[in-house]
Design a protein around this motif. Structure first.
Motif, short mmCIF file in Angstrom:
data_model
loop_
_atom_site.label_atom_id
_atom_site.label_comp_id
_atom_site.label_asym_id
_atom_site.label_seq_id
_atom_site.Cartn_x
_atom_site.Cartn_y
_atom_site.Cartn_z
N ASN A 87 22.33 27.52 33.58
CA ASN A 87 22.36 26.65 34.76
C ASN A 87 21.51 27.22 35.88
OD1 ASN A 87 23.00 24.74 36.66
ND2 ASN A 87 25.20 25.06 36.59
N ILE A 88 21.61 28.54 36.09
CA ILE A 88 20.83 29.20 37.14
C ILE A 88 19.34 29.04 36.87
CG2 ILE A 88 20.17 31.48 38.04
CD1 ILE A 88 23.12 32.28 37.79
N ARG A 89 18.93 29.28 35.63
CA ARG A 89 17.50 29.22 35.31
C ARG A 89 16.93 27.82 35.43
NH1 ARG A 89 17.37 33.45 30.15
NH2 ARG A 89 17.36 35.35 31.45
N ARG A 90 17.76 26.81 35.27
CA ARG A 90 17.28 25.43 35.35
C ARG A 90 17.39 24.85 36.74
NH1 ARG A 90 20.58 22.68 30.54
NH2 ARG A 90 19.77 20.78 31.50
N ASN A 91 18.33 25.37 37.56
CA ASN A 91 18.63 24.70 38.82
C ASN A 91 18.55 25.56 40.08
OD1 ASN A 91 19.35 22.05 37.71
ND2 ASN A 91 21.12 23.09 36.84
N ALA A 92 18.63 26.88 39.96
CA ALA A 92 18.63 27.73 41.16
C ALA A 92 17.23 27.82 41.75
CB ALA A 92 19.18 29.11 40.83
N PHE A 93 17.16 28.22 43.01
CA PHE A 93 15.88 28.30 43.73
C PHE A 93 15.57 29.75 44.05
CE2 PHE A 93 17.37 24.04 44.23
CZ PHE A 93 16.21 23.26 44.24
#
Length: 434
Positions: free
Chosen positions: A230-236
């Motif tokens: 989730n972090i790799r797809r959505n975090a900035f």
């Protein structure tokens, strides 16, 4: 860099779209309406202060969430119809009214962010960008896992927001969905669900939404791999400095870390709803407020009501072939935005293929000045539309900048004013087309 790619922001708009008495030259001296806090954020001489927003964060401006691919409202689409809003993918944000460049769309704090000090200590000035990125992700995963293991009211809302970014396949039991008891929702029910979903994305739910949320808290069981995905797809992460540059800076200036970087990686679920376009209409900046990392998003062109809010996942000054490859490799989709479709046609044409076959590189990989001049000539004699010309140029922006400097360099020693000014005018004319 608040400018959009693609040229005239007014293209395709009727004269009735912009109010006749609209004054976009300066902010109003009267308090701004609740749906536009731009004067507070960007006007240094304003009597208002960012502190005015303390009870309004997250601030949600003139935007709305659309899920399920459409939402029945009165808004124009490309075909001139006025009954549907559409988004590129299954969900996204759209303008709820006509927007002008500089208008603030939303201001939201990160629900989870990586403390720079924690990453700094683990990195210890030793390693490259890949290691630094890995450490930043690990610190953020640990922080989210700790929140999931110690459920409280506040952490429950943050975890809801984190999960809300993920697809329905990954979180099948999430309370807000486009169907209820197997029945598809009508437009009013869908709009209500979308409103509740937007509240969850900002970790700012109403009492009714919070009740649904709390009923799920005991069911949280998120493994590390799911969180990391989730972090790799959505975090900035860092926008204008990649991890390699930060690692190099930290390795050589270890004792001055705070002078260079005050953020690394943050989770902004509402911002994660914004889809990609290689010709974006919105831009983000990061700031801090009351010790928290904050993202400010505003329009960078005129955005008609009902139009999807987009930004670029990559620097817009990247050529068509590189953009397509990077988006496919990193984000697993093929971009079909208006810019890509037009560039695809142009780069498949005979004149462009001829240009590529006779490509001349510099040592730094950029096109030579001769190559740039050849492209300009081919676009001219093949009557390539101005918009497509601008798209092709912006993808070669670095090569054009080098070319401009080379052309301008001799003017410093020119004794003839008219000749010098002619060269400068030619460069200025072409540079405005980037």
């Amino acid at each position: 860099n608040a400018g959009g790619v693609g040229g005239d922001a007014k293209a395709g708009l009727s004269s009735s779209t912009i109010p006749q008495d609209a004054d976009l030259s300066s902010p109003s001296s009267t308090p701004p309406p609740l749906d536009d806090i731009s004067p507070i954020l960007f006007e240094a001489t304003s009597s208002f202060s960012i502190k005015t927003l303390s009870c309004h964060l997250p601030f949600i401006g003139p935007i709305k969430l659309v899920r399920g691919g459409y939402d029945e409202v009165s808004a124009p689409d490309d075909g001139g119809n006025t009954d549907v809003e559409t988004v590129v993918h299954g969900r996204g944000l759209v303008a709820s009214r006509d927007l002008y460049p500089g208008e603030c769309l939303f201001v939201t704090p990160a629900i989870f962010s990586t403390p720079v000090e924690d990453v700094w200590e683990r990195f210890d000035g030793n390693g490259n960008g890949a290691r630094l990125e890995q450490i930043a992700e690990e610190v953020l995963v640990d922080k989210i896992r700790a929140s999931a293991e110690n459920i409280q009211d506040s952490s429950c809302m943050l975890l809801d927001a984190f999960l809300a970014q993920m697809s329905s396949d990954e979180v099948p039991s999430f309370p807000c969905d486009v169907s209820e008891n197997g029945k598809e929702l009508d437009s009013h029910q869908l709009e209500h669900q979308n409103s509740s979903f937007l509240e969850i994305l900002t970790a700012n739910p109403s009492v009714a939404t919070k009740a649904k949320s709390h009923a799920m808290c005991s069911n949280y069981n998120i493994d590390r791999d799911t969180i990391l995905s989730n972090i790799r797809r959505n975090a900035f992460g860092p926008d204008y400095h990649n991890y390699d540059k930060i690692a190099l800076c930290w390795s050589s200036n270890k004792c001055n870390k705070n002078k260079f970087y005050n953020r690394l990686l943050g989770v902004y679920p509402l911002a994660a709803m914004i889809n990609h376009s290689c010709s974006p209409n919105a831009v983000r900046v990061f700031s801090s407020f009351e010790g928290k990392e904050v993202m400010i998003v505003h329009a960078n062109v005129i955005i008609p009501k009902g139009t999807e809010i987009t930004w670029s996942y990559l620097p817009p000054s990247t050529d068509f072939f590189t953009r397509q490859k990077l988006l496919k490799d990193k984000y697993s989709f093929v971009c079909r935005c208006a810019r890509c479709l037009k560039e695809k046609d142009a780069t498949s044409s005979v004149f462009y293929q001829y240009w590529l076959e006779n490509w001349n590189y510099r040592e730094d990989g950029q096109a030579t000045g001769e190559q740039i001049e050849k492209l300009e000539h081919l676009m001219s004699i093949n009557c390539v539309p101005n918009e497509v010309q601008r798209y092709l140029r912006i993808g070669l922006a670095k090569s054009y900048m080098v070319y401009f400097n080379e052309v301008l360099a001799p003017t410093a020693t020119m004794t003839c004013d008219s000749a010098r000014n002619d060269v400068r005018r030619q460069v200025l004319k072409l540079s405005t087309q980037l």
